[in-house]
Design a protein around this motif. Structure first.
Motif, PDB file in Angstrom:
ATOM      1  N   VAL A   1       0.972  -0.980   0.051  1.00 38.17           N
ATOM      2  CA  VAL A   1      -0.187  -0.039  -0.096  1.00 38.17           C
ATOM      3  C   VAL A   1       1.331   1.139   0.144  1.00 38.17           C
ATOM      4  N   ASN A   2       2.042   1.095   0.300  1.00 35.92           N
ATOM      5  CA  ASN A   2       2.581   2.504   1.044  1.00 35.92           C
ATOM      6  C   ASN A   2       3.496   2.375  -0.158  1.00 35.92           C
ATOM      7  N   SER A   3       4.064   1.863  -0.734  1.00 28.39           N
ATOM      8  CA  SER A   3       5.230   1.850  -1.294  1.00 28.39           C
ATOM      9  C   SER A   3       5.619   3.002  -2.798  1.00 28.39           C
ATOM     10  N   GLU A   4       6.265   3.563  -3.070  1.00 31.07           N
ATOM     11  CA  GLU A   4       6.303   4.309  -3.697  1.00 31.07           C
ATOM     12  C   GLU A   4       6.234   3.749  -5.214  1.00 31.07           C
ATOM     13  N   THR A   5       7.054   2.654  -5.446  1.00 35.45           N
ATOM     14  CA  THR A   5       6.179   2.238  -6.404  1.00 35.45           C
ATOM     15  C   THR A   5       6.027   0.610  -7.346  1.00 35.45           C
ATOM     16  N   MET A   6       6.203  -0.145  -6.148  1.00 33.08           N
ATOM     17  CA  MET A   6       5.281  -1.463  -6.404  1.00 33.08           C
ATOM     18  C   MET A   6       3.995  -1.366  -6.508  1.00 33.08           C
ATOM     19  N   CYS A   7       3.321  -1.818  -7.929  1.00 35.46           N
ATOM     20  CA  CYS A   7       1.225  -1.993  -7.538  1.00 35.46           C
ATOM     21  C   CYS A   7       1.614  -3.271  -9.481  1.00 35.46           C
ATOM     22  N   SER A   8       0.807  -3.822  -8.485  1.00 38.35           N
ATOM     23  CA  SER A   8       0.361  -4.923  -9.595  1.00 38.35           C
ATOM     24  C   SER A   8       0.463  -4.220 -11.652  1.00 38.35           C
TER      25      SER A   8
ATOM     26  N   THR B   1      -9.427   0.060 -20.531  1.00 34.08           N
ATOM     27  CA  THR B   1     -10.512  -0.720 -19.911  1.00 34.08           C
ATOM     28  C   THR B   1     -10.183   0.021 -18.026  1.00 34.08           C
ATOM     29  N   PRO B   2     -11.317   0.736 -17.362  1.00 34.64           N
ATOM     30  CA  PRO B   2     -11.348   1.463 -16.016  1.00 34.64           C
ATOM     31  C   PRO B   2     -10.767   0.574 -14.940  1.00 34.64           C
ATOM     32  N   VAL B   3      -9.322   1.402 -14.394  1.00 33.99           N
ATOM     33  CA  VAL B   3      -9.767   0.239 -12.774  1.00 33.99           C
ATOM     34  C   VAL B   3      -9.864   0.792 -11.846  1.00 33.99           C
ATOM     35  N   VAL B   4     -10.496   0.124 -10.902  1.00 34.43           N
ATOM     36  CA  VAL B   4     -10.657   0.646  -9.696  1.00 34.43           C
ATOM     37  C   VAL B   4     -10.350  -0.488  -8.462  1.00 34.43           C
ATOM     38  N   SER B   5      -9.604   0.557  -7.818  1.00 34.66           N
ATOM     39  CA  SER B   5      -8.570  -0.333  -7.046  1.00 34.66           C
ATOM     40  C   SER B   5      -8.630   0.285  -5.902  1.00 34.66           C
ATOM     41  N   THR B   6      -8.064  -0.591  -4.458  1.00 30.86           N
ATOM     42  CA  THR B   6      -7.302  -0.272  -2.670  1.00 30.86           C
ATOM     43  C   THR B   6      -7.106   0.634  -3.131  1.00 30.86           C
ATOM     44  N   TYR B   7      -6.686   1.431  -2.424  1.00 30.58           N
ATOM     45  CA  TYR B   7      -5.571   3.058  -2.282  1.00 30.58           C
ATOM     46  C   TYR B   7      -3.944   1.882  -2.009  1.00 30.58           C
ATOM     47  N   SER B   8      -3.158   2.931  -3.292  1.00 27.96           N
ATOM     48  CA  SER B   8      -1.406   2.241  -3.707  1.00 27.96           C
ATOM     49  C   SER B   8      -1.310   3.486  -3.556  1.00 27.96           C
ATOM     50  N   ARG B   9      -0.118   3.869  -3.126  1.00 28.20           N
ATOM     51  CA  ARG B   9       0.641   5.169  -3.399  1.00 28.20           C
ATOM     52  C   ARG B   9       1.413   5.159  -4.323  1.00 28.20           C
ATOM     53  N   ALA B  10       1.869   4.057  -4.634  1.00 23.87           N
ATOM     54  CA  ALA B  10       2.654   3.680  -5.948  1.00 23.87           C
ATOM     55  C   ALA B  10       1.394   4.218  -7.272  1.00 23.87           C
ATOM     56  N   ILE B  11       0.206   3.962  -7.228  1.00 19.48           N
ATOM     57  CA  ILE B  11      -0.502   4.186  -8.609  1.00 19.48           C
ATOM     58  C   ILE B  11      -1.163   5.521  -8.131  1.00 19.48           C
ATOM     59  N   GLU B  12      -1.284   5.921  -7.287  1.00 18.69           N
ATOM     60  CA  GLU B  12      -1.302   7.219  -7.633  1.00 18.69           C
ATOM     61  C   GLU B  12       0.315   7.961  -7.932  1.00 18.69           C
ATOM     62  N   ASN B  13       0.859   7.322  -7.946  1.00 18.34           N
ATOM     63  CA  ASN B  13       2.278   8.258  -8.337  1.00 18.34           C
ATOM     64  C   ASN B  13       2.512   8.135  -9.967  1.00 18.34           C
ATOM     65  N   LEU B  14       2.047   6.667 -10.239  1.00 18.50           N
ATOM     66  CA  LEU B  14       2.441   6.123 -11.532  1.00 18.50           C
ATOM     67  C   LEU B  14       1.282   6.252 -12.489  1.00 18.50           C
ATOM     68  N   LEU B  15       0.219   7.158 -12.202  1.00 18.17           N
ATOM     69  CA  LEU B  15      -1.226   6.988 -13.048  1.00 18.17           C
ATOM     70  C   LEU B  15      -1.941   7.757 -12.192  1.00 18.17           C
ATOM     71  N   PRO B  16      -1.545   9.500 -12.198  1.00 23.43           N
ATOM     72  CA  PRO B  16      -2.443   9.934 -11.289  1.00 23.43           C
ATOM     73  C   PRO B  16      -3.241  10.677 -11.976  1.00 23.43           C
ATOM     74  N   ASN B  17      -4.280  10.238 -11.004  1.00 21.42           N
ATOM     75  CA  ASN B  17      -5.855  10.369 -11.358  1.00 21.42           C
ATOM     76  C   ASN B  17      -6.335   9.647 -13.121  1.00 21.42           C
ATOM     77  N   LEU B  18      -5.999   8.283 -12.759  1.00 22.18           N
ATOM     78  CA  LEU B  18      -6.108   7.813 -13.547  1.00 22.18           C
ATOM     79  C   LEU B  18      -7.379   6.077 -13.755  1.00 22.18           C
ATOM     80  N   VAL B  19      -6.656   6.035 -11.639  1.00 17.92           N
ATOM     81  CA  VAL B  19      -7.516   4.305 -11.393  1.00 17.92           C
ATOM     82  C   VAL B  19      -8.343   5.332 -11.034  1.00 17.92           C
ATOM     83  N   GLN B  20      -9.449   4.279  -9.957  1.00 18.36           N
ATOM     84  CA  GLN B  20     -10.259   5.305  -9.241  1.00 18.36           C
ATOM     85  C   GLN B  20      -9.964   4.306  -8.497  1.00 18.36           C
ATOM     86  N   MET B  21      -9.933   4.974  -7.119  1.00 18.08           N
ATOM     87  CA  MET B  21      -9.308   4.553  -5.994  1.00 18.08           C
ATOM     88  C   MET B  21     -10.602   5.672  -4.547  1.00 18.08           C
ATOM     89  N   GLY B  22     -10.761   4.188  -3.282  1.00 17.97           N
ATOM     90  CA  GLY B  22     -11.418   5.068  -2.468  1.00 17.97           C
ATOM     91  C   GLY B  22     -11.339   4.265  -1.441  1.00 17.97           C
TER      92      GLY B  22
END
Length: 277
Positions: free
Chosen positions: A3-10, A21-42
């Protein structure tokens, strides 16, 4: 994912987005950093209900998120780009190949020239040049001063003196149409995964009484039987090379179905960054 890794995600996050394909995910700092505003998280049930509601009940939102995700991954997160990064870090110098696109238009006056110039200059794709073919002497005289390294102005008679086109990729812009800033960039993305010689938009928006789609059935991200000249890239190769006279003739009928005699394939991408008429 950690969850708190800056770079690791699936890796499947990138694969899904690249597959439109749109993606919905649990929170991930890596996703937030690497794919800003592109993955729907809650963070809770209420937020996920809102996310899912937006995706399933708002078709325009779904399609927009899908397209933005696809574009971002194809521009920034391909295996080729990862390899370039690794080689750079171990001091192996390589020059990434980028194909030049010749954007061209057949124009009759300075007004059409200004429209094409505006559409050309707004294009985010960097490796481009502009070819303005003037239908009459007055047009050529009024804009010949635009000649530069990136812009070539030529009279139609001079253009037709040679038989074949010199460049590899050509894209015709019609002064009557609107071309968005990612028009060329999005078409060029498809060259990474399709072997089609013509890549364009079979489905697009056009102006009638209002701005509407041109057809009921949408032809998106698929091979098709034909495309229009003013919505497409034409890619020349060893088996397919256009004559200049033929290129001019194509502007009159606009439809490229006649190119099937060369055995070319047509690929239709998205419906964005273009409005006909």
């Amino acid at each position: 994912s950690v969850v708190n890794s800056e770079t690791m995600c699936s890796r499947r996050v990138f694969e899904c987005l690249a597959s439109y394909t749109p993606v919905v995910s649990t929170y991930s700092r890596a996703i937030e950093n690497l794919l800003p505003n592109l993955v729907q998280m809650g963070k809770n049930e209420v937020e996920y209900n809102k996310v899912l509601s937006d995706l399933f009940e708002n078709e325009n939102f779904y399609n927009r998120i899908a397209h933005l995700g696809y574009r971002y991954v194809m521009e920034n997160h391909t295996f080729g780009q990862r390899l370039e990064y690794i080689l750079e870090k171990v001091n192996v110098n390589i020059e990434a190949e980028s194909s030049k696109v010749t954007i061209w238009s057949l124009i009759k006056d300075i007004n059409e020239c200004e429209i094409i110039l505006a559409n050309y200059k707004k294009q985010k794709y960097q490796y481009k040049e502009l070819l303005l073919i003037c239908e009459n002497e007055d047009c050529y005289t009024s804009i010949s001063n635009l000649n530069s390294n990136q812009i070539k102005v030529i009279a139609i008679n001079e253009f037709l003196e040679q038989t074949y086109l010199d460049g590899e990729i050509y894209s015709y812009m019609n002064p009557e149409n609107f071309y968005g800033e990612n028009y060329i960039a999005d078409l060029m993305l498809a060259t990474k995964y399709t072997n089609a010689e013509v890549i364009g938009k079979k489905t697009y928006y056009e102006v009638k009484e209002s701005i509407v789609l041109n057809c009921e059935k949408e032809y998106l991200n698929q091979y098709t039987s034909s495309l229009d000249l003013d919505t497409s890239l034409i890619i020349q190769n060893r088996k397919f090379k256009l004559k200049r006279e033929e290129l001019i003739e194509l502007t009159k009928k606009n439809n490229l179905k006649s190119l099937t005699k060369y055995g070319v394939k047509f690929y239709s991408t998205d419906k964005y960054n273009f409005i006909k008429n």
